[in-house]
Design an enzyme around this catalytic site. Structure first.
Site, PDB file in Angstrom:
ATOM      1  N   LYS A  62      43.185  40.953  48.077  1.00 30.19           N
ATOM      2  CA  LYS A  62      42.936  40.117  46.675  1.00 30.19           C
ATOM      3  C   LYS A  62      43.417  38.786  46.921  1.00 30.19           C
ATOM      4  O   LYS A  62      43.270  38.046  46.136  1.00 30.19           O
ATOM      5  CB  LYS A  62      43.699  40.951  45.709  1.00 30.19           C
ATOM      6  CG  LYS A  62      45.112  41.018  45.755  1.00 30.19           C
ATOM      7  CD  LYS A  62      45.967  41.874  44.615  1.00 30.19           C
ATOM      8  CE  LYS A  62      47.437  41.915  44.764  1.00 30.19           C
ATOM      9  NZ  LYS A  62      48.055  40.710  44.787  1.00 30.19           N
ATOM     10  N   ASP A  63      44.528  38.466  47.729  1.00 30.84           N
ATOM     11  CA  ASP A  63      44.967  37.039  48.187  1.00 30.84           C
ATOM     12  C   ASP A  63      43.964  36.354  48.960  1.00 30.84           C
ATOM     13  O   ASP A  63      44.496  34.998  48.960  1.00 30.84           O
ATOM     14  CB  ASP A  63      46.335  37.296  48.583  1.00 30.84           C
ATOM     15  CG  ASP A  63      47.455  37.988  47.711  1.00 30.84           C
ATOM     16  OD1 ASP A  63      47.278  37.828  46.775  1.00 30.84           O
ATOM     17  OD2 ASP A  63      48.178  38.570  48.429  1.00 30.84           O
ATOM     18  N   ARG A 108      42.879  36.519  34.924  1.00 33.18           N
ATOM     19  CA  ARG A 108      42.180  37.671  34.870  1.00 33.18           C
ATOM     20  C   ARG A 108      42.505  38.813  33.825  1.00 33.18           C
ATOM     21  O   ARG A 108      42.132  39.098  33.144  1.00 33.18           O
ATOM     22  CB  ARG A 108      41.748  38.610  36.160  1.00 33.18           C
ATOM     23  CG  ARG A 108      41.094  39.941  36.322  1.00 33.18           C
ATOM     24  CD  ARG A 108      41.246  40.412  37.380  1.00 33.18           C
ATOM     25  NE  ARG A 108      42.456  40.814  37.945  1.00 33.18           N
ATOM     26  CZ  ARG A 108      43.113  41.845  37.584  1.00 33.18           C
ATOM     27  NH1 ARG A 108      42.715  42.945  36.789  1.00 33.18           N
ATOM     28  NH2 ARG A 108      44.392  42.002  38.201  1.00 33.18           N
ATOM     29  N   ARG A 109      43.899  39.041  34.166  1.00 31.44           N
ATOM     30  CA  ARG A 109      44.596  39.921  33.085  1.00 31.44           C
ATOM     31  C   ARG A 109      44.864  39.366  31.780  1.00 31.44           C
ATOM     32  O   ARG A 109      44.369  39.976  30.654  1.00 31.44           O
ATOM     33  CB  ARG A 109      45.883  40.498  33.457  1.00 31.44           C
ATOM     34  CG  ARG A 109      46.031  41.340  34.895  1.00 31.44           C
ATOM     35  CD  ARG A 109      47.278  41.517  35.692  1.00 31.44           C
ATOM     36  NE  ARG A 109      47.084  42.550  36.899  1.00 31.44           N
ATOM     37  CZ  ARG A 109      48.113  42.531  37.712  1.00 31.44           C
ATOM     38  NH1 ARG A 109      49.078  41.486  37.821  1.00 31.44           N
ATOM     39  NH2 ARG A 109      47.788  43.450  38.764  1.00 31.44           N
ATOM     40  N   ARG A 126      56.144  35.410  36.865  1.00 30.28           N
ATOM     41  CA  ARG A 126      55.917  35.381  38.370  1.00 30.28           C
ATOM     42  C   ARG A 126      57.490  35.975  38.971  1.00 30.28           C
ATOM     43  O   ARG A 126      58.299  36.377  38.125  1.00 30.28           O
ATOM     44  CB  ARG A 126      55.801  34.137  38.959  1.00 30.28           C
ATOM     45  CG  ARG A 126      54.333  33.736  38.735  1.00 30.28           C
ATOM     46  CD  ARG A 126      53.598  32.991  39.860  1.00 30.28           C
ATOM     47  NE  ARG A 126      53.689  33.563  41.309  1.00 30.28           N
ATOM     48  CZ  ARG A 126      54.261  32.779  42.241  1.00 30.28           C
ATOM     49  NH1 ARG A 126      54.542  31.771  42.283  1.00 30.28           N
ATOM     50  NH2 ARG A 126      54.129  33.346  43.229  1.00 30.28           N
ATOM     51  N   ARG A 132      59.949  41.110  38.462  1.00 27.16           N
ATOM     52  CA  ARG A 132      59.086  41.721  37.061  1.00 27.16           C
ATOM     53  C   ARG A 132      59.560  42.764  36.380  1.00 27.16           C
ATOM     54  O   ARG A 132      59.460  42.663  35.237  1.00 27.16           O
ATOM     55  CB  ARG A 132      57.584  41.415  37.497  1.00 27.16           C
ATOM     56  CG  ARG A 132      57.161  39.948  37.689  1.00 27.16           C
ATOM     57  CD  ARG A 132      55.762  39.966  38.148  1.00 27.16           C
ATOM     58  NE  ARG A 132      55.520  40.076  39.379  1.00 27.16           N
ATOM     59  CZ  ARG A 132      54.219  40.153  39.905  1.00 27.16           C
ATOM     60  NH1 ARG A 132      53.050  40.249  39.251  1.00 27.16           N
ATOM     61  NH2 ARG A 132      54.062  40.361  41.488  1.00 27.16           N
ATOM     62  N   CYS A 218      41.579  31.263  41.841  1.00 29.94           N
ATOM     63  CA  CYS A 218      42.260  32.139  40.995  1.00 29.94           C
ATOM     64  C   CYS A 218      42.692  31.712  39.507  1.00 29.94           C
ATOM     65  O   CYS A 218      43.039  32.211  38.851  1.00 29.94           O
ATOM     66  CB  CYS A 218      43.646  32.355  41.648  1.00 29.94           C
ATOM     67  SG  CYS A 218      44.943  31.111  41.445  1.00 29.94           S
TER      68      CYS A 218
END
Length: 278
Positions: A62-63, A108-109, A126, A132, A218
């Protein structure tokens, strides 16, 4: 993980693991989109690959940017872990009070949350997973979202509530570990091919083809998730405006051997239908 898998097939192979700290690890409080995007988690590692200082680069897929250097090739993927996102701090989105503050650095979220709940306040969030989670426990935010795969791999015992892909479509490559090599390194490709999980590789090809249409940055709220049913690949993808007001979602199916083509066609449809808000 990669070392153990390689040694299963090549027990006499000499393997040295070289840890590399990336910019993404160092700048934990900055907004990724503003300081270079997800490439911050891969750039330094890939530079070592290009310079011949390492033979393979291992990434959370995903990165990896949607378009990568011609010097580099993704040559293997391990079996996909749980691709879903999970809520941390609350059991469902419906339980969030009006105007609740949600922590997330992911466009996206954020877009998908605001599309469902435009009353929410989504703030940049972050730090590593433990940081988190701590911020949620300390009530800095009502909740956050984290990848199930990351939570499982860390063995973090925290209450999490997975969201279905209908509720929150994951980003391309979420839950997949990838291995890259130099494009001209045939010997390494042959060695690593033994650990490649072909169904996941096809899934990755379809999802990343969607990303490539948008140059895989991103900052764009884009999501893609594929599954395999027999010889058929089923792909869901979406594109949204950053504020979540506009969203376009499609599904596409086809033979698994056409995985990349399915992703490209889906990406082009997203592009065509998002010209008014992207």
């Amino acid at each position: 993980m990669i070392k153990a898998e390689l040694l299963k097939h090549h027990p006499d192979l000499q393997i040295e693991i070289k840890p590399i700290k990336t910019s993404g690890d160092m700048f934990k409080d900055a907004n990724l989109a503003e300081i270079g995007g997800k490439e911050l988690f891969t750039r330094e590692i890939d530079a070592e690959l290009f310079n011949g200082k390492i033979d393979i680069a291992v990434h959370s897929l995903k990165d990896v940017p949607g378009i990568i250097s011609v010097q580099q090739q993704i040559i293997a993927t391990l079996p996909r872990a749980d691709a879903r996102d999970a809520l941390i701090g609350i059991a469902s989105l419906n339980e969030l009070p009006h105007g609740a503050i949600v922590g997330s650095a992911s466009p996206r979220r954020k877009a998908q949350l605001l599309h469902k709940r435009p009353d929410l306040q989504v703030v940049n969030f972050r730090g590593n997973v433990q940081t988190r989670v701590r911020k949620v426990v300390e009530k800095e935010v009502a909740c956050t979202l984290l990848a199930m795969a990351g939570l499982d791999r860390l063995g973090l015992e925290v209450e999490r509530h997975p969201l279905s892909t209908l509720e929150m479509l994951p980003c391309a490559g979420q839950g997949i570990i990838s291995v890259s090599a130099r494009s001209d390194d045939g010997a390494i490709k042959e060695i690593v091919s033994a650990i490649n999980h072909a169904p996941t590789f096809a899934i990755a090809a379809a999802e990343r083809a969607v990303l490539a249409i948008y140059n895989g940055n991103c900052q764009t709220p884009i999501a893609a998730h594929a599954v395999i049913d027999g010889s058929e690949l089923i792909l869901d993808a979406l594109i949204a405006s950053t504020d979540g007001k506009e969203i376009f979602r499609i599904s596409a199916t086809g033979d698994i051997i056409d995985a990349e083509k399915i992703g490209m066609e889906a990406g082009n449809k997203l592009l065509e239908n998002s010209r008014g808000f992207i």
